[in-house]
Design a protein around this motif. Structure first.
Motif, PDB file in Angstrom:
ATOM      1  N   GLU A   1      32.554 -63.484 -10.616  1.00 41.68           N
ATOM      2  CA  GLU A   1      32.462 -64.330  -9.439  1.00 41.68           C
ATOM      3  C   GLU A   1      31.095 -65.016  -9.372  1.00 41.68           C
ATOM      4  N   GLY A   2      31.108 -66.341  -9.175  1.00 39.21           N
ATOM      5  CA  GLY A   2      29.876 -67.090  -9.028  1.00 39.21           C
ATOM      6  C   GLY A   2      29.260 -67.599 -10.318  1.00 39.21           C
TER       7      GLY A   2
ATOM      8  N   VAL B   1      27.408 -66.957  -3.569  1.00 41.64           N
ATOM      9  CA  VAL B   1      27.596 -66.112  -4.742  1.00 41.64           C
ATOM     10  C   VAL B   1      26.785 -66.599  -5.932  1.00 41.64           C
ATOM     11  N   ALA B   2      25.988 -67.653  -5.750  1.00 41.60           N
ATOM     12  CA  ALA B   2      25.310 -68.279  -6.888  1.00 41.60           C
ATOM     13  C   ALA B   2      23.982 -67.614  -7.236  1.00 41.60           C
TER      14      ALA B   2
ATOM     15  N   PHE C   1      29.597 -72.049  -1.720  1.00 41.51           N
ATOM     16  CA  PHE C   1      29.317 -71.956  -3.144  1.00 41.51           C
ATOM     17  C   PHE C   1      28.000 -71.233  -3.408  1.00 41.51           C
ATOM     18  N   SER C   2      26.999 -71.429  -2.573  1.00 38.05           N
ATOM     19  CA  SER C   2      25.694 -70.846  -2.815  1.00 38.05           C
ATOM     20  C   SER C   2      25.648 -69.362  -2.523  1.00 38.05           C
TER      21      SER C   2
ATOM     22  N   ALA D   1      24.277 -65.602 -10.385  1.00 40.17           N
ATOM     23  CA  ALA D   1      25.220 -66.171 -11.346  1.00 40.17           C
ATOM     24  C   ALA D   1      24.664 -66.169 -12.753  1.00 40.17           C
TER      25      ALA D   1
ATOM     26  N   SER E   1      35.843 -67.521  -8.207  1.00 40.70           N
ATOM     27  CA  SER E   1      34.931 -68.541  -7.673  1.00 40.70           C
ATOM     28  C   SER E   1      33.879 -68.842  -8.726  1.00 40.70           C
TER      29      SER E   1
END
Length: 284
Positions: free
Chosen positions: A44-45, A16-17, A13-14, A20, A65
């Motif tokens: 995404e993200g 692509v964060a 998860f991280s 964000a 995502s």
């Protein structure tokens, strides 16, 4: 061990964060008034944050995502209430999905991924009086997921009704982690309802997998089967295959009942006879 695996799963998860954006949803004054419109606009993200104290949801088809997030009070408890009239369908096999700090009620399943996705994490969410829909093609009153990994953390599943499957039905994960969660007052019926509160089915690929349940409470869950030999696992039903391993630690079981002339496994029913055997099943 749990912290290490949780950190590993969180990397998905991280990754692509970092870049964000946050998209807001509420009845008025936000970027969008519907979750589906926000999903369609997201990249995404991105994080979709529901700002309303309450919101009626028609569900959404999600193929990116993203993180779906609500608001919390001073103590960190979720305050955003979503009345679900249709589920969130996860549609992309390569996607990751995180949902956090939301409360749900309604006459529909909440999150469903029948085709299989990568990683799913549900954190600090409450599911209250969610009613499963019979023969909807995607079983499970609240959560029905096929994914590579599944994490449920600090969640509450209370007074939900499962019709075709368990309240939480997890299929074929390589890694399943459930921590600090409460399953209470849930009810299951119909002949396919193996496991009222939680059903973990290892009969789908991958054959090898692990289930870890830690620091949870299963209280007053009940299964009443239409066929007597299907009343199995009022709290947890585990179907293990191949190298499947299951570990349950620091977890309390109380007043869980499997009702039927052949009712079995009020707390836990582990079924390895038809499709393999487990390497380990422990209780602390």
């Amino acid at each position: 061990m749990y912290r290490v695996i949780l950190a590993t799963v969180a990397l998905a998860f991280s990754s692509v964060a970092a870049s964000a954006s946050t998209i807001t949803v509420c009845a008025s004054g936000c970027d969008y008034t519907s979750i589906q419109d926000a999903v369609d606009a997201a990249s995404e993200g991105d994080v979709i944050e529901i700002k309303s104290p309450s919101l009626a949801s028609q569900g959404a088809f999600i193929g990116k995502s993203i993180t779906l997030r609500g608001e919390v009070d001073f103590d960190g408890q979720p305050t955003t209430l979503v009345t679900a009239e249709a589920p969130f369908y996860l549609t992309n096999p390569k996607m990751d999905f995180r949902m956090e700090s939301l409360r749900f009620t309604g006459a529909s399943g909440i999150v469903k991924a029948n085709a299989g996705v990568e990683n799913v994490e549900i954190a600090n969410c409450h599911f209250e009086e969610v009613q499963g829909q019979p023969n909807d093609g995607l079983q499970g009153a609240v959560v029905y997921i096929r994914s590579r990994s599944m994490v449920i953390w600090r969640c509450r599943f209370q007074d939900c009704v499962a019709v075709d499957d368990a309240v939480v039905s997890l299929q074929g994960q390589a890694i399943t982690i459930i921590q600090q969660s409460l399953f209470t007052g849930n009810r299951g019926s119909a002949y396919t309802s193996h496991g009222t509160a939680l059903g973990v089915f290892g009969s789908f690929p991958p054959a090898a997998g692990s289930l870890m349940i830690d620091d949870c409470v299963f209280n007053d869950n009940q299964i009443i089967a239409d066929k007597p030999d299907y009343a199995r696992g009022a709290a947890i039903y585990i179907l293990g295959t191949g190298l499947f391993t299951a570990s349950i630690s620091n977890t309390v079981f109380s007043e869980n009942v499997a009702v039927g002339t052949e009712g079995q496994g009020g707390a836990v029913y582990f079924d390895g006879a038809e499709s393999g055997s487990a390497d380990s099943l422990t209780f602390d």
